[in-house]
Design an enzyme around this catalytic site. Structure first.
Site, PDB file in Angstrom:
ATOM      1  CE  LYS A  47      -0.319  -0.078   5.034  1.00 43.53           C
ATOM      2  NZ  LYS A  47      -1.010  -0.734   6.143  1.00 43.53           N
ATOM      3  CE1 TYR A 277      11.045  32.128   3.103  1.00 42.06           C
ATOM      4  CE2 TYR A 277      11.384  29.754   2.866  1.00 42.06           C
ATOM      5  CZ  TYR A 277      10.989  30.970   2.335  1.00 42.06           C
ATOM      6  OH  TYR A 277      10.528  31.018   1.054  1.00 42.06           O
TER       7      TYR A 277
HETATM    8  C1  LIG Z   1      -0.268  -1.737   6.742  1.00 43.87           C
HETATM    9  C2  LIG Z   1      -0.872  -3.000   7.210  1.00 43.87           C
HETATM   10  C3  LIG Z   1      -0.073  -4.126   7.439  1.00 43.87           C
HETATM   11  C4  LIG Z   1       1.440  -4.088   7.376  1.00 43.87           C
HETATM   12  O1  LIG Z   1       1.911  -3.502   8.572  1.00 43.87           O
HETATM   13  P1  LIG Z   1       3.458  -3.410   8.919  1.00 43.87           P
HETATM   14  O2  LIG Z   1       3.489  -2.924  10.320  1.00 43.87           O
HETATM   15  O3  LIG Z   1       4.058  -2.444   7.976  1.00 43.87           O
HETATM   16  O4  LIG Z   1       4.011  -4.771   8.767  1.00 43.87           O
HETATM   17  C5  LIG Z   1      -0.707  -5.307   7.773  1.00 43.87           C
HETATM   18  N1  LIG Z   1      -2.046  -5.366   7.885  1.00 43.87           N
HETATM   19  C6  LIG Z   1      -2.843  -4.294   7.686  1.00 43.87           C
HETATM   20  C7  LIG Z   1      -4.323  -4.425   7.841  1.00 43.87           C
HETATM   21  C8  LIG Z   1      -2.286  -3.068   7.361  1.00 43.87           C
HETATM   22  O5  LIG Z   1      -3.082  -2.008   7.176  1.00 43.87           O
END
Ligand SMILES: *Cc1c(COP(=O)(O)O)cnc(C)c1O
Length: 387
Positions: A47, A277
């Site tokens: 993702k 800045y």
């Molecule tokens: C993002 C996510 C993961 C992966 O999590 P990590 O901590 O990066 O391993 C797993 N399950 C769900 C439902 C997630 O949203």
């Protein structure tokens, strides 16, 4: 007319880029595979553009390494993978939005379901397409975020029979604090509630194929949370120091992303003058200041102002003054032989001096966040170069 993306990846372009080491990505995947063995399938979570590393390129490599499933947040992300030729099952972890059920079916995506109206929408779309659609039901066992609450499952399971074109292929939950020994009671509760949820489904005659709970912290911290599929994200990208339980000291995972730029201006600033800045940095000596073409829009956070370091010619150099939207200043007075156009390492290994490195975890600590936000935050203007 070339697209913005093409202008970015072709030269000439701004000399600011992220390098993605796909061999390291594969090595991290193998570590996770070795850890879970044949007990559990692996859903590689890609993702948010694979935590900023590039979803399509990373998914292709994970697929070549034997990833069984992919996890994304949105159907839009899953469709991007399908358009790139990824054929493995893809789970949409955040579900789908009104009107997207048909697209999920058309692209053979598996949505996560957490409301009855979502069952209805998938069922309708599946009937229209003349198929039975797989879904994974998410149970909220203590995160309090997405998912049907563990103590309200029977109503939900009862509703399932009204939707004959929906098949429950998986049951899942998400662990809230599997990295934290202080929260162990919650993690144990979550695992127990999930077992109960599986029983409720079985009592109603449902036998979901996939049972999954474990994120990175669950995989490394709680063997009992593996179910028959695990969902690693961060560890695949070598992000673990602020993700795994502190008891895990050497998981043999290395970062995948490095971030580089080049010096575009060098100038001497007299002692007593301020730069940037808001006059937040005053030169306490005559100082050689270099300007870098990267800023907070590129993910080099404003919180790094006067706090982070970069590496030039194998030496650490401090960020001075405020990081601005497109530009950052560093003090290179103590960098012998520094020149215009010198390469600068902002994140990752330094090519000249491999003993020096800057980790996403280090940058995250500086601005009070998690390593994930550092790599996810590397902006669209920064081309990813795959090596
Ligand atoms: C993002 C996510 C993961 C992966 O999590 P990590 O901590 O990066 O391993 C797993 N399950 C769900 C439902 C997630 O949203």
């Amino acid at each position: 007319m070339p697209s913005f993306r093409e202008l970015q990846t072709e030269s000439p372009r701004r000399p600011t880029w992220a390098e993605i080491d796909l061999n390291q990505l594969a090595a991290n995947f193998k570590q996770v595979r070795q850890r879970v063995g044949t007990t559990a399938r692996i859903m590689a979570v890609v993702k948010a553009n694979a935590y900023g590393h590039g979803a399509v390129e990373c998914a292709r490599r994970f697929a070549a390494e034997g990833a069984d499933w992919f996890g994304v947040a949105l159907p839009e992300e899953a469709i991007q993978l399908r358009n790139a030729g990824i054929t493995q099952p893809v789970l949409c972890l955040a579900g789908f939005w009104p009107g997207q059920a048909a697209a999920c079916i058309q692209h053979r995506l598996t949505p996560v379901i957490y409301r009855v109206d979502m069952l209805d929408a998938v069922n309708q779309a599946a009937m229209e397409a003349g198929v039975i659609a797989d879904v994974h039901v998410k149970v909220d066992t203590g995160m309090g975020r997405l998912g049907v609450r563990f103590d309200q499952l029977s109503d939900f399971v009862g509703a399932l029979e009204r939707f004959p074109n929906v098949r429950v292929d998986g049951l899942m939950t998400h662990l809230a604090a599997a990295d934290d020994a202080n929260c162990k009671p919650l993690t144990l509760d979550q695992m127990h509630r999930f077992d109960e949820a599986v029983s409720v489904f079985r009592e109603h005659g449902y036998r979901p194929t996939h049972l999954h709970l474990a994120n990175s912290a669950g995989i490394y911290g709680h063997r009992e949370s593996w179910g028959n599929m695990v969902r690693p994200g961060g560890v695949l990208y070598g992000l673990w120091r602020d993700v795994l339980p502190p008891s895990i000291s050497n998981p043999q995972l290395s970062p995948v992303m490095s971030l580089y730029t080049r010096i575009i201006m060098l100038k001497w600033v007299p002692s007593g003058e301020t730069i940037g800045y808001g006059c937040t940095f005053e030169a306490s000596r005559r100082s050689l200041i270099a300007t870098l073409p990267i800023g907070y829009h590129d993910g080099y956070m404003r919180g790094f102002s006067n706090r982070a370091h970069v590496i030039v010619r194998g030496v650490y150099a401090p960020v001075v003054g405020r990081v601005s939207m497109d530009l950052t200043l560093i003090d290179v007075t103590d960098v012998p032989g520094v020149q215009l156009h010198d390469e600068v390492t902002l994140l990752g290994w330094d090519r000249r001096n491999p003993d020096l490195r800057i980790r996403a975890e280090d940058l995250a600590r500086i601005s009070g966040t998690l390593s994930y936000e550092v790599t996810c935050g590397v902006g669209d203007r920064v081309p990813r170069i795959y090596v």
